[in-house]
Enzyme design. Structure first.
Site, mmCIF file in Angstrom:
data_model
loop_
_atom_site.group_PDB
_atom_site.id
_atom_site.type_symbol
_atom_site.label_atom_id
_atom_site.label_comp_id
_atom_site.label_asym_id
_atom_site.label_seq_id
_atom_site.Cartn_x
_atom_site.Cartn_y
_atom_site.Cartn_z
ATOM 1 N N LEU A 145 -44.206 -33.471 20.593
ATOM 2 C CA LEU A 145 -45.262 -34.467 20.688
ATOM 3 C C LEU A 145 -45.518 -34.993 19.284
ATOM 4 C CD1 LEU A 145 -47.889 -32.708 23.034
ATOM 5 C CD2 LEU A 145 -46.247 -34.488 23.674
ATOM 6 N N ASP A 146 -45.854 -36.276 19.173
ATOM 7 C CA ASP A 146 -46.208 -36.827 17.868
ATOM 8 C C ASP A 146 -47.396 -36.057 17.289
ATOM 9 O OD1 ASP A 146 -44.275 -38.718 18.274
ATOM 10 O OD2 ASP A 146 -45.672 -40.329 18.808
ATOM 11 N N LYS A 147 -47.507 -36.089 15.983
ATOM 12 C CA LYS A 147 -48.572 -35.347 15.302
ATOM 13 C C LYS A 147 -49.953 -35.695 15.854
ATOM 14 C CE LYS A 147 -50.524 -34.480 10.695
ATOM 15 N NZ LYS A 147 -50.384 -34.749 9.240
ATOM 16 N N THR A 149 -50.669 -37.065 18.760
ATOM 17 C CA THR A 149 -50.743 -36.974 20.223
ATOM 18 C C THR A 149 -51.116 -35.542 20.594
ATOM 19 O OG1 THR A 149 -49.037 -38.668 20.478
ATOM 20 C CG2 THR A 149 -49.482 -37.271 22.387
#
Length: 363
Positions: A145-147, A149
């Site tokens: 997951l993106d930082k 998100t």
């Protein structure tokens, strides 16, 4: 393996990555020179076939890697990870929202990176040492997951489970549901976005963009759950491919950037009226086949800023969970082409049969 040869199953988030980039990401102690030599001598293989450093990998493929060279290990071996503090271990365990013999599901908070990188010292991967529990091996990340998100992050507890989960992601049997607040309200309540994504030139790969010419295929379904006038909409997002920043790029591309995503939405992504400036993108639910039968189906609670924004806008969280998960999707362009080819082949075969039948009748 007894001869020291290693095998790795390509993960869902490594779909389309170059072989040399895969090594840089997963086995950084292996130099490009070594990778090139292994490829040149046929020691490096994917699903049994020779492969070069510039070839691209697909999720679910098995990469055969020779044993590390002794001198390389001695000179460039990974430093041992420092032991976690009691606070770090406690923080890691607090993220766990599901645990069984094969898998963990974490509720990742916003602001915590999934993996390390330049100047990124605290990340989920570095906290996995606290999550061995009764298992012998170290847990393995299955996707990222993106930082910024938040939400459900699946972690395998052994290599067999990691391979099974990678296969589920690559075959699209795994389902991931995200919630997002977006700027303005889409004119279509239920839509499919099919726009190829590639690296934006000049950003060093830090930013992605829609690239019709050289981008990789990307497919996202969105559904409007609720709307707050024309100001913002609460949407459900389902990615059917795993491109970097896919949901963020796709929503910005159709004119509805995710609230708080200044990277892709600029200043227009920030709402006034006390709505948090943090990104409002949350992996709400993950459902995947369990390696031992049955399913893992887990829902992750919203982070505080997202829950407060929903409340401030007059939305009820239970409305999002009422959306049906399994909905038949329209075929992709490639699927339509494959169907047309199969139909044409079947038609030609039937015609040949008719001609042979008529010839037999005349005899």
């Amino acid at each position: 393996m007894s001869d020291g040869v290693r095998q790795f199953t390509v993960g869902y988030d490594d779909e389309g990555i170059r072989v040399d980039r895969w090594f840089k990401r997963h086995l950084p102690e292996t130099s490009f020179t070594t990778v090139a030599k292994w490829a040149r001598t046929g020691q490096l293989r994917v699903d049994g076939s020779r492969v070069g450093p510039g070839d691209r990998l697909l999720a679910g493929q098995v990469l055969r890697v020779p044993p590390p060279e002794p001198e390389r290990v001695e000179q460039r071996g990974k430093p041992e990870r420092p032991p976690l503090s009691d606070d770090e271990a406690a923080f890691a365990r607090e993220m766990v929202i599901h645990k069984d013999a094969a898998a963990l599901v974490l509720n990742k908070p916003p602001g915590l990176a999934t993996q390390g990188g330049t100047k990124t010292l605290t990340h989920v991967d570095g906290l996995l040492d606290a999550l061995h529990y009764e298992a012998e091996g170290r847990p393995k990340l299955v996707h990222r997951l993106d930082k910024d998100t938040s939400g459900a992050l699946l972690v395998a507890r052994n290599s067999r489970a990691a391979a099974a989960f990678a296969k589920s992601f690559s075959s699209r049997t795994a389902k991931k549901v995200y919630w997002a607040l977006v700027v303005d309200v889409p004119s279509i309540d239920d839509g499919m976005i099919e726009l190829p994504i590639g690296k934006q030139p000049g950003t060093g790969g830090e930013k992605m963009c829609v690239d019709e010419e050289n981008g990789q295929p990307a497919r996202t379904r969105y559904r409007v759950i609720e709307r707050a006038g024309n100001r913002t909409a609460w949407v459900e997002l389902q990615p059917f491919t795993g491109r970097t920043h896919q949901l963020r790029v796709h929503m910005a591309a159709i004119g509805h950037p995710i609230v708080g995503d200044g990277k892709y939405g600029g200043q227009a992504a920030f709402l006034t009226g006390g709505i948090s400036r943090k990104m409002h993108l949350h992996a709400r639910r993950i459902r995947v086949d369990h390696p031992d039968g049955g399913e893992i189906d887990v829902t992750a609670e919203l982070p505080t800023h997202f829950a407060e924004s929903l409340s401030q806008l007059g939305f009820e969280a239970m409305a999002g969970d009422m959306m049906p998960l399994d909905v038949k999707l329209p075929p992709t362009r490639d699927e339509k082409k494959a169907f047309a080819r199969a139909h044409a082949k079947s038609f030609r075969k039937a015609r040949r049969g008719e001609r042979r039948g008529r010839g037999t009748a005349r005899d």
